[in-house]
Design a protein around this motif. Sequence first.
Motif, short mmCIF file in Angstrom:
data_model
loop_
_atom_site.label_atom_id
_atom_site.label_comp_id
_atom_site.label_asym_id
_atom_site.label_seq_id
_atom_site.Cartn_x
_atom_site.Cartn_y
_atom_site.Cartn_z
N ARG B 5 0.84 -1.21 0.00
CA ARG B 5 0.00 0.00 0.00
C ARG B 5 0.88 1.25 0.00
N LEU B 6 2.00 1.20 0.73
CA LEU B 6 2.92 2.34 0.74
C LEU B 6 3.49 2.57 -0.66
N ILE B 7 3.87 1.47 -1.32
CA ILE B 7 4.41 1.60 -2.68
C ILE B 7 3.35 2.18 -3.62
N TYR B 8 2.10 1.70 -3.44
CA TYR B 8 1.00 2.20 -4.27
C TYR B 8 0.80 3.71 -4.06
N LEU B 9 0.87 4.13 -2.78
CA LEU B 9 0.69 5.55 -2.48
C LEU B 9 1.84 6.40 -3.03
N ILE B 10 3.06 5.85 -2.96
CA ILE B 10 4.22 6.58 -3.52
C ILE B 10 4.04 6.76 -5.03
N LYS B 11 3.58 5.69 -5.69
CA LYS B 11 3.34 5.78 -7.15
C LYS B 11 2.32 6.87 -7.43
N GLY B 12 1.25 6.88 -6.64
CA GLY B 12 0.20 7.89 -6.81
C GLY B 12 0.74 9.29 -6.64
N GLU B 13 1.62 9.47 -5.65
CA GLU B 13 2.22 10.79 -5.42
C GLU B 13 3.08 11.20 -6.61
N LEU B 14 3.87 10.24 -7.14
CA LEU B 14 4.75 10.56 -8.27
C LEU B 14 3.92 10.93 -9.51
N LEU B 82 -8.26 10.56 4.89
CA LEU B 82 -8.46 10.22 6.30
C LEU B 82 -9.51 9.13 6.49
N VAL B 83 -10.42 8.99 5.54
CA VAL B 83 -11.48 7.99 5.69
C VAL B 83 -11.24 6.77 4.79
N THR B 84 -9.97 6.51 4.50
CA THR B 84 -9.60 5.28 3.79
C THR B 84 -8.79 4.41 4.76
N PRO B 85 -8.59 3.14 4.41
CA PRO B 85 -7.78 2.28 5.31
C PRO B 85 -6.31 2.68 5.39
N ALA B 86 -5.87 3.64 4.57
CA ALA B 86 -4.45 4.06 4.62
C ALA B 86 -4.14 4.69 5.98
N LYS B 87 -3.00 4.29 6.55
CA LYS B 87 -2.61 4.84 7.86
C LYS B 87 -1.98 6.22 7.66
N HIS B 88 -1.99 7.00 8.74
CA HIS B 88 -1.40 8.34 8.65
C HIS B 88 0.07 8.25 8.28
N SER B 89 0.77 7.27 8.86
CA SER B 89 2.20 7.13 8.56
C SER B 89 2.39 6.85 7.07
N GLU B 90 1.50 6.06 6.48
CA GLU B 90 1.62 5.75 5.05
C GLU B 90 1.37 6.99 4.20
N ILE B 91 0.37 7.79 4.61
CA ILE B 91 0.06 9.01 3.85
C ILE B 91 1.26 9.96 3.88
N ILE B 92 1.85 10.14 5.07
CA ILE B 92 2.97 11.08 5.22
C ILE B 92 4.22 10.54 4.49
N LEU B 93 4.57 9.28 4.78
CA LEU B 93 5.80 8.73 4.20
C LEU B 93 5.74 8.66 2.68
N SER B 94 4.54 8.39 2.14
CA SER B 94 4.43 8.33 0.68
C SER B 94 4.79 9.68 0.07
N LYS B 95 4.37 10.75 0.73
CA LYS B 95 4.70 12.10 0.21
C LYS B 95 6.19 12.39 0.37
N ILE B 96 6.73 12.03 1.53
CA ILE B 96 8.16 12.30 1.78
C ILE B 96 9.03 11.50 0.80
N PHE B 97 8.71 10.21 0.64
CA PHE B 97 9.52 9.37 -0.25
C PHE B 97 9.36 9.79 -1.71
N ALA B 98 8.13 10.09 -2.11
CA ALA B 98 7.90 10.47 -3.51
C ALA B 98 8.64 11.77 -3.83
N ASN B 99 8.59 12.72 -2.91
CA ASN B 99 9.29 13.98 -3.15
C ASN B 99 10.80 13.78 -3.15
N THR B 100 11.27 12.85 -2.35
CA THR B 100 12.71 12.56 -2.33
C THR B 100 13.14 11.93 -3.66
N ILE B 101 12.34 10.98 -4.13
CA ILE B 101 12.66 10.34 -5.43
C ILE B 101 12.68 11.40 -6.52
#
Lengths: 290, 245
Positions: B5-14, B82-101
């Motif tokens: 799910r984290l990888i999926y969120l990172i892809k979405g951010e990219l 906020l109303v999806t099964p994604a955790k807050h940590s996943e939402i934040i880290l996906s943005k941090i990792f995607a921006n880093t990439i």
Amino acid sequence: MNNIFEVKNLQFKYHKNQENVLKGLNFEIKEGEIFGFLGPSGAGKSTTQKIIIKILENYQGKILFKGEDLATYDNQFFEDIGVSFEMPIHFSKMTAMENMTFFQQLYQKKADIEKLMKRVGLWEDKDRMVGEYSKGMKIRLNMVRALLNQPNMLFLDEPTNGLDPTNAKILKDMIREFREAGGTVFITSHIMADIDQLCDRVAFIVNGEIKEIDSPRNLKIRYGQSVVKLEYSENNKIIEKEFPLENLGENKEFINLIKTKNIETIHSGETTLEDIFIKVTGVKLEDESQ
Amino acid sequence: MKANRLIYLIKGELIRLHKYKVTTISFLIAIIWGVVLYFVEGDIFNSLLPFLILVDATLMSLMYIGSVMFFEKKESTISTMLVTPAKHSEIILSKIFANTIHNFLSTALIVIVFVLIKDVQINYLLITLAVIIATLFHTTIGFLLSYYQKDFTTMLMTIMMVSFILLIPSALYAFNILKAAFWEYLLLINPIQAASEIINQAFKPIDLNWKYYFSLVYLIIGGILVYKYLVLTKFKNYAVSISGV
């Protein structure tokens, strides 16, 4: 019917406030019903909704979801519910289909997006950027978003606000069908006609307290007058008469009037949900919709 | 946390960085830097390339994450996350990792252009590590700063002010205006100075001194602490405050 939600003595205070926003709410939402939650701005509607969809914490009191403490549910809770916000909540530089596909992949259960988009009349526009959508189209897309994961319960905030009558009817039909399929709906709206048509029960919240909770029918009977009002014309004048409903069939004056006069209108003294809202909350709806 | 799910969120951010033209802008900036550096020779070139990489990994990281958070705030999309099964940590880290990439790729573009055009000696392992660590740290700081910004203009002003305050002492030290020996140590608590330390190492013969290790550990540990105790804990309050549910 079983209770899907049981809210017991719910109290909540925002950090910056001195006073509790919610002052001991008690209500339950039954499985398979459409439950309306009504009240003026600042009464505590949004706060209550935020708490029961688990985006606000640190409340006092007890909330049971399917018999278990809501606080014990993890993010799997969101697999069970669908939320439609009042404002648009989509990525404007992505197409409607890209938005729906992105959000749907976060869930285990998946509804048929094509079927939903066709139902709300957006399938033809699925490849348009959401930023190009009108307000009404975005609201209809919100409904699709809420149903993406085949939820058991829907939370709808002003679901028909800003829609034309045709599209509002489509959404209301979808809400009824969802209920008929076994789903439960929690709905807030200031359009009392919609609430009246849709809801099995409604609660009125004023200043953090529930003032009334019952079916629209029972409320209308309770707040209405047990009378029949009729108008007839006589000597080019309109005359209005009012009779108590009790033993109406034996009221000789009433029977005589309907036999001998040219009756133009006849109404029961039943009130409207809008009048009840004003009586209970002390706020006019036009002030609310601004 | 579910890795897929984290990888999926990172892809979405990219994908969204691309759709919202952030990628285009960052690559255009990289090309502009490339053109500028092409006409620069000798000592200036040798100091300008590490400086541009430093700006990209620090100030631009703050800008990019700030703009992403501003878009999300404007479109209320965090409310629906906020109303999806994604955790807050996943939402934040996906943005941090995607921006880093994303930032790493734009920095890599500058480096690649110069390796091809000019004879630049770079330690690729050290520059890769330095850019990733510096970008991760500053993206995390940018995420935190975004909680307190009302609009895009305020965000830009804040980033400029923070950058200015952090850059001034380092610049004064670099130009020998701050001469006292203790500045060498004191300035390392400035994350931009720490980032500069680890980036500059990639352009020198390998000499990994205590300043290098201190800066590296400082940025890694500091980034984790800022994420865990500030970004993650304040996320829910921020998200609820901007949601109109």
